[in-house]
Scaffold this motif. Structure first.
Motif, PDB file in Angstrom:
ATOM      1  N   TYR A 297      -9.589  11.988   5.626  1.00 22.60           N
ATOM      2  CA  TYR A 297     -10.340  11.233   4.625  1.00 22.60           C
ATOM      3  C   TYR A 297     -11.351  10.281   5.246  1.00 22.60           C
ATOM      4  CZ  TYR A 297      -7.060   7.325   5.446  1.00 22.60           C
ATOM      5  OH  TYR A 297      -6.318   6.317   6.002  1.00 22.60           O
ATOM      6  N   TRP A 298     -11.113   9.858   6.483  1.00 22.20           N
ATOM      7  CA  TRP A 298     -12.060   8.939   7.121  1.00 22.20           C
ATOM      8  C   TRP A 298     -13.320   9.667   7.623  1.00 22.20           C
ATOM      9  CZ3 TRP A 298      -6.899   9.016   9.123  1.00 22.20           C
ATOM     10  CH2 TRP A 298      -6.696   9.882  10.206  1.00 22.20           C
ATOM     11  N   ASP A 299     -13.340  10.993   7.466  1.00 18.97           N
ATOM     12  CA  ASP A 299     -14.528  11.752   7.861  1.00 18.97           C
ATOM     13  C   ASP A 299     -15.461  12.020   6.675  1.00 18.97           C
ATOM     14  OD1 ASP A 299     -13.719  11.927  10.522  1.00 18.97           O
ATOM     15  OD2 ASP A 299     -12.519  13.721  10.132  1.00 18.97           O
ATOM     16  N   ARG A 300     -15.138  11.500   5.506  1.00 23.42           N
ATOM     17  CA  ARG A 300     -15.934  11.802   4.315  1.00 23.42           C
ATOM     18  C   ARG A 300     -17.391  11.393   4.504  1.00 23.42           C
ATOM     19  NH1 ARG A 300     -17.151   8.881  -0.109  1.00 23.42           N
ATOM     20  NH2 ARG A 300     -15.756   7.198   0.511  1.00 23.42           N
ATOM     21  N   ASN A 301     -17.614  10.212   5.066  1.00 24.33           N
ATOM     22  CA  ASN A 301     -18.988   9.743   5.281  1.00 24.33           C
ATOM     23  C   ASN A 301     -19.425   9.828   6.743  1.00 24.33           C
ATOM     24  OD1 ASN A 301     -19.636   9.079   2.593  1.00 24.33           O
ATOM     25  ND2 ASN A 301     -18.566   7.118   2.762  1.00 24.33           N
ATOM     26  N   ALA A 302     -18.741  10.670   7.522  1.00 27.44           N
ATOM     27  CA  ALA A 302     -19.100  10.809   8.940  1.00 27.44           C
ATOM     28  C   ALA A 302     -20.484  11.436   9.079  1.00 27.44           C
ATOM     29  CB  ALA A 302     -18.070  11.686   9.647  1.00 27.44           C
ATOM     30  N   PRO A 303     -21.297  10.957  10.029  1.00 32.16           N
ATOM     31  CA  PRO A 303     -22.580  11.625  10.290  1.00 32.16           C
ATOM     32  C   PRO A 303     -22.319  13.054  10.782  1.00 32.16           C
ATOM     33  CG  PRO A 303     -22.427   9.511  11.457  1.00 32.16           C
ATOM     34  CD  PRO A 303     -21.060   9.827  10.947  1.00 32.16           C
ATOM     35  N   LEU A 304     -23.246  13.955  10.532  1.00 29.72           N
ATOM     36  CA  LEU A 304     -23.091  15.327  11.021  1.00 29.72           C
ATOM     37  C   LEU A 304     -23.114  15.331  12.544  1.00 29.72           C
ATOM     38  CD1 LEU A 304     -25.195  17.585   8.638  1.00 29.72           C
ATOM     39  CD2 LEU A 304     -22.942  16.603   8.342  1.00 29.72           C
TER      40      LEU A 304
END
Length: 593
Positions: A297-304
């Motif tokens: 869930y902490w990767d939802r707004n991760a940069p590509l």
């Protein structure tokens, strides 16, 4: 411009002296004393006599009422902005509370006026409206009288008004000050809420994981207090709704937003029906880009992975947004530039400062202020474009005066989201390389999913919480269960969660500050997508019509405002039109592989 952050250049801080020189200033004391005397004189002159006034005299009375309301609005704007700048200082908190109590006492003297206006018969009022002095205020009368059937006796209204500062307002302050004091220990630093949330979009997965875990731990330790605040405010609203005869917990918000229940239901149904084609599909795609089956869930707004995540300086952010605004309308950019040329923006992140971002309209005789927590990300540039859109809207609508400048929430998000779209399209034009285009498109899709899908999910969470609260208090565990169910439904199977995520509902300020506010974001995003489609196919003159719509403030309803563009939010197909733009962007990303 004294405040700086690494690689960001000087960051502006606002100067509130345009409202008052300071909390102890004689100007502030003088305004309060004068308004106190004027309010008592106004009550003595008009209480019990409003229905008998001629149209001309009623118009003059409303003008006098508006003048006092503007002074009180100026005082509370100054108090609120001072408080937002440092919620952790007890002296600032004391000043804010004392201003709330003083203004509440003065406005109690004026409460009779709208109550008596609402008791005038429709035909009688219509006859009075022949007077130009009163006709000027027709939109305000329409919106004030929309609450007629929910009005209580004068004594009850006065009691509820006076108790507000020791009730709902006090619980809201408790939430704000608790959030402002929370610290999140990470890598030897004590982070604020804004700082730890910013790390959830860091390009380093370990940083995102640690930020999510410490956020969950600290919120989890405080979740009992947040659950108590949530339960108390939901019960308080339930009691109010029962006495005022509102059919549903959302009904008051819809009435205030001047939007019909069925229009909001159509929006919610349309978005939920598209979860599979929007968020579920996009996040499956994102997981594939990250080379995994499921994302944490902490990767939802991760940069590509290919996003260079370069920091964007303040001056570059300013130029980017103003150039995008100018490309659409020189007038739009000209109004926006005032915020940078003057000390109308507070950009740095600092302990005690309110997290997130907002645009405060203050009063027409002054100007709006923007609060940001600028940290140099692309999303921060989009936030600047968003809040500047609000600010420009508020400046343009100011000509309608204190009582009619405020726009309903459903349309208040139009200029902000349109400003984001202009900025995004301007940036996208500069990215001809496939990798850069994919990064830009993905970032915009994520912003739209956060605005549409996430906010409708928040709306569904609120709806379930308020519905369940009618039968008894919800435990922190139950609130966490509802949150997890809603998140799984809206985000889809591409995510895995841990127990720490169960408390993430507790930091969302809108649930506390403005129940059922959140759907306005989705309303605004879908509306802007449809509006932007009209703009792309429009001949000359669209920008002028757009600025005219913003300048109308609260004088017109959504049907009147959208009619010149051939749009109708009460048409169920309207929402599908707005969502199709998001779908088309995901289609393009899928085609890129």
């Amino acid at each position: 411009m004294a405040d700086t952050a690494a690689d960001l250049g000087p960051l502006p801080s606002w100067d509130l002296a345009d409202l008052y020189p300071g909390p102890d200033s004689p100007e502030l004391a003088r305004d309060l004393e004068r308004c106190e005397a004027d309010a008592k004189a106004f009550r003595d002159r008009y209480a019990g006599k409003v229905a008998g006034l001629s149209g001309t005299d009623l118009g003059r009375a409303i003008a006098a009422y508006e003048a006092m309301d503007e002074i009180l609005g100026r005082v509370m704007s100054f108090a609120h902005l001072t408080y937002a700048g440092d919620m952790s200082d007890p002296n600032v908190g004391k000043f804010y509370q004392s201003m709330q109590e003083r203004v509440n006492a003065i406005s109690t003297e004026l409460l009779f006026f709208t109550l008596e206006i609402n008791r005038i018969e429709e035909a009688e009022l219509e006859a009075k409206l022949a007077a130009p002095e009163l006709a000027h205020f027709r939109p305000w009368l329409r919106d004030t009288r929309a609450f007629r059937e929910h009005q209580l006796s004068d004594d009850l209204e006065k009691l509820l008004h006076e108790k507000y500062v020791a009730g709902r307002a006090a619980w809201t302050r408790l939430f704000d000050e608790t959030m402002a004091r929370l610290r999140f220990p990470m890598d030897g630093k004590e982070l604020t809420t804004a700082e730890v949330l910013d790390r959830l979009s860091n390009r380093d997965g370990n940083v995102r994981r640690k930020a999510a875990q410490v956020l969950g731990e600290v919120l989890g330790r405080n979740v009992g207090l947040f659950a108590l605040i949530t339960n108390t405010l939901a019960k308080d609203k339930q009691i109010d709704d029962k006495w005022r005869r509102y059919a549903k917990p959302i009904s008051l918000r819809n009435l205030a937003n001047q939007v019909e229940d069925e229009v909001v239901e159509a929006l919610v149904t349309a978005v939920r029906g598209k979860y599979g084609r929007l968020s579920h599909r996009y996040y499956r795609l994102k997981a594939r880009w990250f080379g995994v089956e499921t994302l944490d869930y902490w990767d939802r707004n991760a940069p590509l992975p290919e996003d260079d995540d370069a920091q964007i300086s303040w001056s570059e952010a300013r130029d980017t947004v103003l150039e995008a605004y100018a490309g659409f309308s020189p007038r739009l950019a000209e109004v926006g530039k005032q915020f940078f040329d003057n000390a109308w923006i507070d950009a740095p992140t600092r302990p005690g400062k309110a997290s997130g971002a907002f645009a405060h309209p203050t009063v027409p005789s002054a100007h709006p202020y923007l609060l940001l927590n600028y940290q140099g990300k692309t999303r921060d540039v989009m936030t600047l474009a968003h809040e500047l859109g609000h600010g420009v809207h508020q400046v343009l609508a100011g000509r309608q005066g204190q009582l009619m400048c405020d726009t309903p929430l459903t349309l208040a998000e139009t200029a902000s989201v349109f400003g984001e779209m202009l900025t995004f399209q301007a940036l996208l034009k500069k990215r001809s390389d496939p990798v850069g285009r994919r990064v830009m498109l993905a970032s915009k899709v994520e912003d739209m999913l956060n605005t549409v899908v996430r906010q409708i999910a928040f709306h569904c969470f609120e709806t379930r919480v308020h519905d369940e609260r009618r039968t008894g208090e919800l435990t922190p565990e139950r609130l966490g269960e509802i949150w997890m169910e809603i998140q799984a439904e809206s985000l889809g199977p591409a995510f895995r969660y841990d127990d720490g995520y169960k408390a993430f509902w507790s930091y969302i300020p809108h649930f506390v500050h403005s129940p059922f506010y959140v759907y306005a974001y989705a309303f605004g995003d879908c509306l802007v997508n449809s509006l932007y489609a009209v703009f792309q196919g429009a001949e000359a003159g669209f920008a002028d019509k757009y600025l005219e719509m913003l300048a109308a403030g609260g004088t017109k309803r959504h049907k009147e405002l959208l009619a010149p563009f051939g749009l109708d939010a009460s048409d169920p197909a309207f929402w599908d039109k707005g969502l199709e733009l998001v779908e088309s962007m995901i289609d393009e990303l899928e085609a890129m592989g």
